[in-house]
Design a protein around this motif. Structure first.
Motif: not given
Length: 293
Positions: A136-142, A171-172
């Protein structure tokens, strides 16, 4: 329980509202924190629509699938495990047994981090999400930080199935690894390290909500006697990964406010360590900046 419609033939909409009302009462009696929302979300799931589209449903036949789903939620199985989906900021994620279900509280953590990265004078910010879980965090940041390069690290093989599934086509870059030894090839290069690690003290086990205690993986919940063991390890990893001036952002329990910033102290090579509140004004996450030599 049947609702009396005064001899009139109830419309499909009236029947739907009646069934949702009954389900809401059952869930409330079972101690579910958000009974109306969950009853509506289960109805939307059964009918294959979004919750805001329930008014469009013409089929009032709530078959056994709905009441089976209600019974599962009544037994405090997480709503997201029943529907197979979790919503996080602008994302719809796939979740299920073996992975931590992302919470709304973490959205404020990510929002702060996104603003912090946007404020950096970096064309292609390099971001690492430790203990990534569903991603969740990684995808939101990307998604919300254009041109960012995002790496997600997850140790649990069961959770990693969901990380990879959600990250497919994004892009993660997903890594199977330990947050405490992750990505040595990126040492000294990262602009932001962010994490929602396990932080519940082992002594608090009996007070954890059944949805988390009985269904979320223990690896994602508990972290030593005071709940800070993994955060102490993340401090060392973040200091290794970050460039001078880079930021670390770590979620923690509201009862740990004031404790976590002390882990990121000046003697360990940090500056500007501080706690930040969530939307309910409770201390929810800490940030610190790697000191510049």
């Amino acid at each position: 329980m049947q609702q009396n419609f005064g001899g009139r033939t109830p419309s499909p909409r009236s029947l739907l509202l009646s069934e949702v009302a009954q389900a809401t009462q059952r869930l409330a009696d079972a101690g579910v924190p958000s009974p109306r929302f969950d009853a509506e979300e289960l109805a939307a799931f059964v009918h294959g629509v979004k919750r805001g589209e329930l008014h469009r449903v013409e089929d009032a036949d709530f078959d056994a699938r709905y009441w089976e789903a209600v019974a599962r939620r009544e037994a405090r199985e997480p709503l997201q495990h029943i529907t197979g989906r979790a919503f996080f900021r602008y994302l719809e994620l796939q979740v299920g047994p073996g992975v931590f279900v992302p919470r709304p509280e973490t959205e404020s953590v990510v929002g702060w981090a996104i603003d912090a990265v946007r404020a950096m004078d970096v064309v292609e910010p390099l971001i690492v999400d430790l203990c990534s879980g569903s991603g969740a965090i990684a995808l939101a940041m990307a998604q919300e930080v254009p041109r960012s390069r995002v790496h997600a690290v997850e140790l649990s093989e069961d959770a990693l199935v969901w990380t990879r599934r959600n990250a497919e086509g994004s892009r993660v870059t997903v890594h199977h690894g330990d947050a405490l030894t992750a990505l040595p090839e990126l040492d000294g290069q990262v602009d932001l390290v962010i994490s929602n690690p396990p932080y519940i003290p082992l002594t608090e086990w009996e007070y954890v909500a059944p949805e988390a205690r009985d269904h979320d993986p223990e690896m994602a919940l508990f972290s030593g006697e005071d709940g800070l063991d993994v955060i102490r390890g993340i401090e060392r990893t973040a200091h290794r990964l970050l460039r001078p001036g880079g930021l670390v952002v770590v979620e923690h329990a509201d009862t740990q406010g004031g404790q976590v910033p002390w882990i990121f102290n000046e003697e360990a090579g940090w500056t500007d360590a501080a706690d930040h509140p969530d939307l309910n004004n409770r201390p929810r996450f800490a940030s610190a900046r790697k000191a510049t030599p």
